[in-house]
Design a protein around this motif. Structure first.
Motif, mmCIF file in Angstrom:
data_model
loop_
_atom_site.group_PDB
_atom_site.id
_atom_site.type_symbol
_atom_site.label_atom_id
_atom_site.label_comp_id
_atom_site.label_asym_id
_atom_site.label_seq_id
_atom_site.Cartn_x
_atom_site.Cartn_y
_atom_site.Cartn_z
ATOM 1 N N GLY A 22 0.774 -1.447 0.173
ATOM 2 C CA GLY A 22 0.156 0.629 -0.117
ATOM 3 C C GLY A 22 0.950 1.162 0.061
ATOM 4 N N PRO A 23 0.092 1.971 -0.137
ATOM 5 C CA PRO A 23 -1.436 2.778 -0.324
ATOM 6 C C PRO A 23 -1.873 2.017 -1.404
ATOM 7 C CG PRO A 23 0.051 4.880 -0.339
ATOM 8 C CD PRO A 23 0.735 3.744 -0.066
ATOM 9 N N LEU A 24 -3.079 1.141 -2.272
ATOM 10 C CA LEU A 24 -2.982 0.771 -3.533
ATOM 11 C C LEU A 24 -4.675 1.243 -3.625
ATOM 12 C CD1 LEU A 24 -2.194 -2.477 -2.483
ATOM 13 C CD2 LEU A 24 -0.479 -1.618 -4.262
ATOM 14 N N ARG A 25 -5.088 1.440 -5.114
ATOM 15 C CA ARG A 25 -6.277 1.409 -5.258
ATOM 16 C C ARG A 25 -7.326 0.363 -5.085
ATOM 17 N NH1 ARG A 25 -5.948 4.474 -10.974
ATOM 18 N NH2 ARG A 25 -4.960 6.972 -10.252
ATOM 19 N N SER A 41 -14.602 -4.301 -1.688
ATOM 20 C CA SER A 41 -14.837 -2.858 -1.635
ATOM 21 C C SER A 41 -15.622 -2.835 -0.252
ATOM 22 C CB SER A 41 -15.462 -2.450 -2.310
ATOM 23 O OG SER A 41 -15.406 -1.875 -3.646
ATOM 24 N N ARG A 42 -15.810 -4.801 0.248
ATOM 25 C CA ARG A 42 -16.437 -4.977 1.496
ATOM 26 C C ARG A 42 -15.988 -4.480 2.351
ATOM 27 N NH1 ARG A 42 -20.375 -7.092 -2.335
ATOM 28 N NH2 ARG A 42 -19.452 -8.966 -1.306
ATOM 29 N N GLN A 43 -14.297 -5.865 1.967
ATOM 30 C CA GLN A 43 -13.896 -5.911 2.749
ATOM 31 C C GLN A 43 -12.349 -4.373 3.816
ATOM 32 O OE1 GLN A 43 -11.134 -7.740 0.089
ATOM 33 N NE2 GLN A 43 -11.900 -10.051 1.646
ATOM 34 N N ILE A 44 -12.392 -3.882 2.587
ATOM 35 C CA ILE A 44 -12.034 -2.505 3.024
ATOM 36 C C ILE A 44 -12.977 -0.917 3.339
ATOM 37 C CG2 ILE A 44 -11.243 0.064 2.004
ATOM 38 C CD1 ILE A 44 -10.189 -1.310 -0.613
ATOM 39 N N LYS A 45 -14.996 -1.340 3.090
ATOM 40 C CA LYS A 45 -15.187 -0.900 3.804
ATOM 41 C C LYS A 45 -15.346 -0.913 5.664
ATOM 42 C CE LYS A 45 -19.793 0.732 4.634
ATOM 43 N NZ LYS A 45 -21.362 1.062 3.758
ATOM 44 N N VAL A 53 -7.960 0.486 8.044
ATOM 45 C CA VAL A 53 -7.285 1.180 7.191
ATOM 46 C C VAL A 53 -7.979 2.487 6.912
ATOM 47 C CG1 VAL A 53 -7.036 -1.064 5.947
ATOM 48 C CG2 VAL A 53 -9.132 0.118 5.599
ATOM 49 N N GLN A 54 -7.776 3.011 6.332
ATOM 50 C CA GLN A 54 -7.983 5.013 5.497
ATOM 51 C C GLN A 54 -8.151 4.555 4.554
ATOM 52 O OE1 GLN A 54 -5.636 6.907 8.050
ATOM 53 N NE2 GLN A 54 -3.753 7.090 6.972
ATOM 54 N N ARG A 55 -9.118 5.563 4.411
ATOM 55 C CA ARG A 55 -9.104 5.959 2.639
ATOM 56 C C ARG A 55 -8.577 7.907 1.754
ATOM 57 N NH1 ARG A 55 -14.144 2.881 -0.012
ATOM 58 N NH2 ARG A 55 -14.449 1.878 2.220
ATOM 59 N N GLN A 56 -7.449 7.816 1.553
ATOM 60 C CA GLN A 56 -7.116 9.076 0.886
ATOM 61 C C GLN A 56 -6.777 9.524 -0.346
ATOM 62 O OE1 GLN A 56 -5.141 7.095 2.864
ATOM 63 N NE2 GLN A 56 -2.952 7.029 1.852
ATOM 64 N N VAL A 57 -7.145 10.863 -0.717
ATOM 65 C CA VAL A 57 -7.226 11.328 -2.555
ATOM 66 C C VAL A 57 -5.862 10.328 -3.167
ATOM 67 C CG1 VAL A 57 -7.544 12.878 -3.848
ATOM 68 C CG2 VAL A 57 -8.829 12.946 -1.754
ATOM 69 N N ASP A 58 -5.513 9.583 -4.176
ATOM 70 C CA ASP A 58 -4.266 10.006 -4.836
ATOM 71 C C ASP A 58 -4.121 10.807 -5.978
ATOM 72 O OD1 ASP A 58 -2.527 8.178 -6.709
ATOM 73 O OD2 ASP A 58 -4.044 7.556 -7.683
ATOM 74 N N PRO A 59 -2.760 11.206 -5.418
ATOM 75 C CA PRO A 59 -1.921 12.436 -5.492
ATOM 76 C C PRO A 59 -1.996 12.453 -6.796
ATOM 77 C CG PRO A 59 -0.754 11.198 -4.445
ATOM 78 C CD PRO A 59 -2.038 10.421 -4.457
ATOM 79 N N GLU A 60 -1.302 11.286 -7.886
ATOM 80 C CA GLU A 60 -1.455 11.425 -8.775
ATOM 81 C C GLU A 60 -3.001 11.838 -10.158
ATOM 82 O OE1 GLU A 60 0.422 8.249 -10.081
ATOM 83 O OE2 GLU A 60 1.899 7.685 -8.736
ATOM 84 N N ASP A 61 -4.278 10.725 -9.297
ATOM 85 C CA ASP A 61 -5.550 11.229 -9.850
ATOM 86 C C ASP A 61 -6.733 12.019 -9.188
ATOM 87 O OD1 ASP A 61 -7.652 10.558 -11.118
ATOM 88 O OD2 ASP A 61 -7.037 9.498 -11.731
ATOM 89 N N ALA A 62 -6.736 12.769 -8.314
ATOM 90 C CA ALA A 62 -7.832 13.369 -7.734
ATOM 91 C C ALA A 62 -9.271 12.046 -7.757
ATOM 92 C CB ALA A 62 -7.772 14.765 -7.418
ATOM 93 N N ARG A 63 -9.047 12.135 -8.689
ATOM 94 C CA ARG A 63 -10.807 11.571 -8.757
ATOM 95 C C ARG A 63 -10.534 10.144 -7.930
ATOM 96 N NH1 ARG A 63 -10.776 10.853 -15.276
ATOM 97 N NH2 ARG A 63 -8.593 10.631 -14.459
ATOM 98 N N ALA A 64 -9.547 9.178 -7.971
ATOM 99 C CA ALA A 64 -9.042 8.282 -7.615
ATOM 100 C C ALA A 64 -8.740 8.356 -5.608
ATOM 101 C CB ALA A 64 -8.668 7.135 -8.119
ATOM 102 N N LEU A 65 -9.270 7.520 -4.685
ATOM 103 C CA LEU A 65 -8.850 6.820 -3.221
ATOM 104 C C LEU A 65 -7.816 6.052 -3.402
ATOM 105 C CD1 LEU A 65 -12.767 7.370 -1.970
ATOM 106 C CD2 LEU A 65 -10.653 9.014 -2.300
#
Length: 132
Positions: A22-25, A41-45, A53-65
């Motif tokens: 990680g961090p991974l999409r 997605s259910r496992q991440i939730k 775990v935590q989610r953050q905006v991908d610095p290379e693509d703001a549309r992705a986490l």
């Protein structure tokens, strides 16, 4: 069993990839874990819900986490790995060395053949697997 962490096998496997890579999409994680995106997605939730775990905006693509392990999650992974190692050592402690060696050899063979069989099923019908 009492004294063990709450990580079941799927959560442990998912968290292992996140801790190690990680961090991974979520899409990347689904490919690594070899499950559908909806499953990961259910496992991440669920992992996020317990603070692993935590989610953050991908610095290379703001549309992705991106999903990354928290300190608590990384520690839960390490603790679970250690506990599982202790259990394996306990189970195998009284096995003669020849039995342990045979078990390792057969388990490796099983894993190689299982992976090959799985790979064959994932190929399009008009392709054949290359020799390994």
């Amino acid at each position: 069993p009492s004294g063990f962490t709450v990580l079941d096998r799927p959560a442990y496997q998912t968290l292992a990839w996140i801790v190690d890579e990680g961090p991974l999409r979520a899409t990347t994680l689904a490919k690594l874990v070899e499950v559908d995106l909806s499953v990961v997605s259910r496992q991440i939730k669920a992992l996020e819900g317990v603070g692993f775990v935590q989610r953050q905006v991908d610095p290379e693509d703001a549309r992705a986490l991106l999903v990354s392990a928290t300190e608590v999650g990384a520690q839960a992974f390490v603790t679970t790995r250690e506990q599982r190692g202790e259990v394996l050592r306990e189970v195998l402690a009284d096995w003669p060395e020849d039995d342990r060696d045979a078990f390792v050899r057969l388990l490796n063979r099983f894993n190689v053949e299982l992976e090959a069989a799985t790979a064959r099923r994932q190929l399009p019908a008009d392709q054949t697997p290359q020799q390994v």
